[in-house]
Design a protein around this motif. Structure first.
Motif, PDB file in Angstrom:
ATOM      1  N   SER A 158      -2.899  -8.710   0.536  1.00 12.95           N
ATOM      2  CA  SER A 158      -3.841  -7.621   0.273  1.00 12.95           C
ATOM      3  C   SER A 158      -3.372  -6.308   0.887  1.00 12.95           C
ATOM      4  CB  SER A 158      -5.232  -7.987   0.786  1.00 12.95           C
ATOM      5  OG  SER A 158      -5.202  -8.212   2.176  1.00 12.95           O
ATOM      6  N   ARG A 159      -2.848  -6.349   2.086  1.00 13.71           N
ATOM      7  CA  ARG A 159      -2.344  -5.113   2.698  1.00 13.71           C
ATOM      8  C   ARG A 159      -1.057  -4.638   2.043  1.00 13.71           C
ATOM      9  NH1 ARG A 159      -3.358  -5.902   9.106  1.00 13.71           N
ATOM     10  NH2 ARG A 159      -5.616  -5.681   9.014  1.00 13.71           N
ATOM     11  N   ALA A 160      -0.186  -5.550   1.695  1.00 22.23           N
ATOM     12  CA  ALA A 160       1.073  -5.166   1.053  1.00 22.23           C
ATOM     13  C   ALA A 160       0.806  -4.512  -0.299  1.00 22.23           C
ATOM     14  CB  ALA A 160       1.978  -6.379   0.886  1.00 22.23           C
ATOM     15  N   SER A 161      -0.173  -5.013  -1.037  1.00 23.19           N
ATOM     16  CA  SER A 161      -0.465  -4.416  -2.342  1.00 23.19           C
ATOM     17  C   SER A 161      -1.058  -3.017  -2.199  1.00 23.19           C
ATOM     18  CB  SER A 161      -1.404  -5.309  -3.150  1.00 23.19           C
ATOM     19  OG  SER A 161      -2.666  -5.400  -2.523  1.00 23.19           O
ATOM     20  N   LEU A 162      -1.753  -2.760  -1.097  1.00 22.18           N
ATOM     21  CA  LEU A 162      -2.257  -1.404  -0.862  1.00 22.18           C
ATOM     22  C   LEU A 162      -1.105  -0.415  -0.741  1.00 22.18           C
ATOM     23  CD1 LEU A 162      -5.137  -1.848   1.708  1.00 22.18           C
ATOM     24  CD2 LEU A 162      -5.284  -0.929  -0.588  1.00 22.18           C
ATOM     25  N   PHE A 163      -0.080  -0.786  -0.020  1.00 22.56           N
ATOM     26  CA  PHE A 163       1.039   0.119   0.172  1.00 22.56           C
ATOM     27  C   PHE A 163       1.922   0.213  -1.065  1.00 22.56           C
ATOM     28  CE2 PHE A 163      -0.282  -0.840   4.489  1.00 22.56           C
ATOM     29  CZ  PHE A 163      -0.462   0.453   4.945  1.00 22.56           C
ATOM     30  N   ALA A 164       1.832  -0.763  -1.945  1.00 16.59           N
ATOM     31  CA  ALA A 164       2.551  -0.653  -3.219  1.00 16.59           C
ATOM     32  C   ALA A 164       1.971   0.492  -4.044  1.00 16.59           C
ATOM     33  CB  ALA A 164       2.457  -1.964  -3.986  1.00 16.59           C
ATOM     34  N   ASN A 165       0.700   0.794  -3.823  1.00 17.67           N
ATOM     35  CA  ASN A 165       0.077   1.907  -4.539  1.00 17.67           C
ATOM     36  C   ASN A 165       0.575   3.262  -4.044  1.00 17.67           C
ATOM     37  OD1 ASN A 165      -1.546   0.359  -6.253  1.00 17.67           O
ATOM     38  ND2 ASN A 165      -3.008   0.023  -4.622  1.00 17.67           N
ATOM     39  N   LEU A 166       1.308   3.295  -2.960  1.00 16.60           N
ATOM     40  CA  LEU A 166       1.890   4.552  -2.487  1.00 16.60           C
ATOM     41  C   LEU A 166       3.155   4.931  -3.252  1.00 16.60           C
ATOM     42  CD1 LEU A 166       1.465   4.209   1.370  1.00 16.60           C
ATOM     43  CD2 LEU A 166       0.232   5.733  -0.175  1.00 16.60           C
ATOM     44  N   GLN A 167       3.670   4.020  -4.044  1.00 20.26           N
ATOM     45  CA  GLN A 167       4.896   4.289  -4.790  1.00 20.26           C
ATOM     46  C   GLN A 167       4.772   5.523  -5.676  1.00 20.26           C
ATOM     47  OE1 GLN A 167       6.243   1.042  -7.163  1.00 20.26           O
ATOM     48  NE2 GLN A 167       8.041   2.125  -7.888  1.00 20.26           N
ATOM     49  N   PRO A 168       3.665   5.733  -6.401  1.00 15.64           N
ATOM     50  CA  PRO A 168       3.577   6.967  -7.201  1.00 15.64           C
ATOM     51  C   PRO A 168       3.642   8.235  -6.352  1.00 15.64           C
ATOM     52  CG  PRO A 168       1.890   5.413  -7.885  1.00 15.64           C
ATOM     53  CD  PRO A 168       2.522   4.849  -6.663  1.00 15.64           C
ATOM     54  N   PHE A 169       3.104   8.197  -5.128  1.00 18.04           N
ATOM     55  CA  PHE A 169       3.180   9.374  -4.255  1.00 18.04           C
ATOM     56  C   PHE A 169       4.629   9.705  -3.934  1.00 18.04           C
ATOM     57  CE2 PHE A 169      -1.171   8.035  -3.185  1.00 18.04           C
ATOM     58  CZ  PHE A 169      -1.820   9.235  -3.426  1.00 18.04           C
ATOM     59  N   PHE A 170       5.405   8.694  -3.579  1.00 17.35           N
ATOM     60  CA  PHE A 170       6.809   8.932  -3.267  1.00 17.35           C
ATOM     61  C   PHE A 170       7.583   9.388  -4.500  1.00 17.35           C
ATOM     62  CE2 PHE A 170       5.813   5.994   0.287  1.00 17.35           C
ATOM     63  CZ  PHE A 170       6.094   6.879   1.306  1.00 17.35           C
TER      64      PHE A 170
END
Length: 143
Positions: A70-82
């Motif tokens: 669950s936490r790892a998938s949250l940070f996967a959502n940061l990919q569009p920001f990068f």
């Protein structure tokens, strides 16, 4: 993740994903002339395999193992920001209103989830033979 290492899972995922790709590419491979490729093509191919494919899979499955899915998938959502950040800096792209709104919604969702997560309060039990909360969490897993 409890039973297998991130390396084994990554190898299995890549092997399973490779089979359908190889089957679909048979017509193109039968006509392809590999001798016409220069060293730059092979270097680019090696980079594409080692970097974005192999290394990111290992990092992804290692993060799932360490912090939970669950936490790892949250940070996967940061990919569009990068992706947007690098497009703005390296490619001199521009942003439109809807793109900014979408980014703000993604960021708000991640921030909301992180702020709404409360640590579990330890339960006081009167009986000494019951398992403590820490023991239960360890038996169940990280998340």
């Amino acid at each position: 993740m409890r039973r297998y290492s991130p390396y084994r899972i990554s190898a299995l995922v890549l092997a399973i994903g490779w089979v359908p790709l190889a089957l679909v590419s048979i017509p193109q491979l039968s006509e392809q002339q590999f001798s016409s490729f220069g060293w730059k093509v092979w270097l680019g191919f090696g980079y594409a395999v080692v970097g974005p494919l192999f290394l990111t899979n290992i990092l992804w499955f290692t993060s799932i193992d360490r912090v939970g899915a669950s936490r790892a998938s949250l940070f996967a959502n940061l990919q569009p920001f990068f992706a947007v950040f690098f497009a703005l800096i390296l490619l001199s792209e521009s942003l439109h209103t809807m793109e900014i709104a979408g980014g703000l919604l993604i960021f708000a969702g991640i921030a909301f989830e992180r702020l709404s997560r409360r640590p579990l309060a330890p339960q006081v039990t009167g009986r000494g033979d019951e398992a403590s909360e820490a023991d239960i969490r360890e038996a169940v897993g990280r998340e």
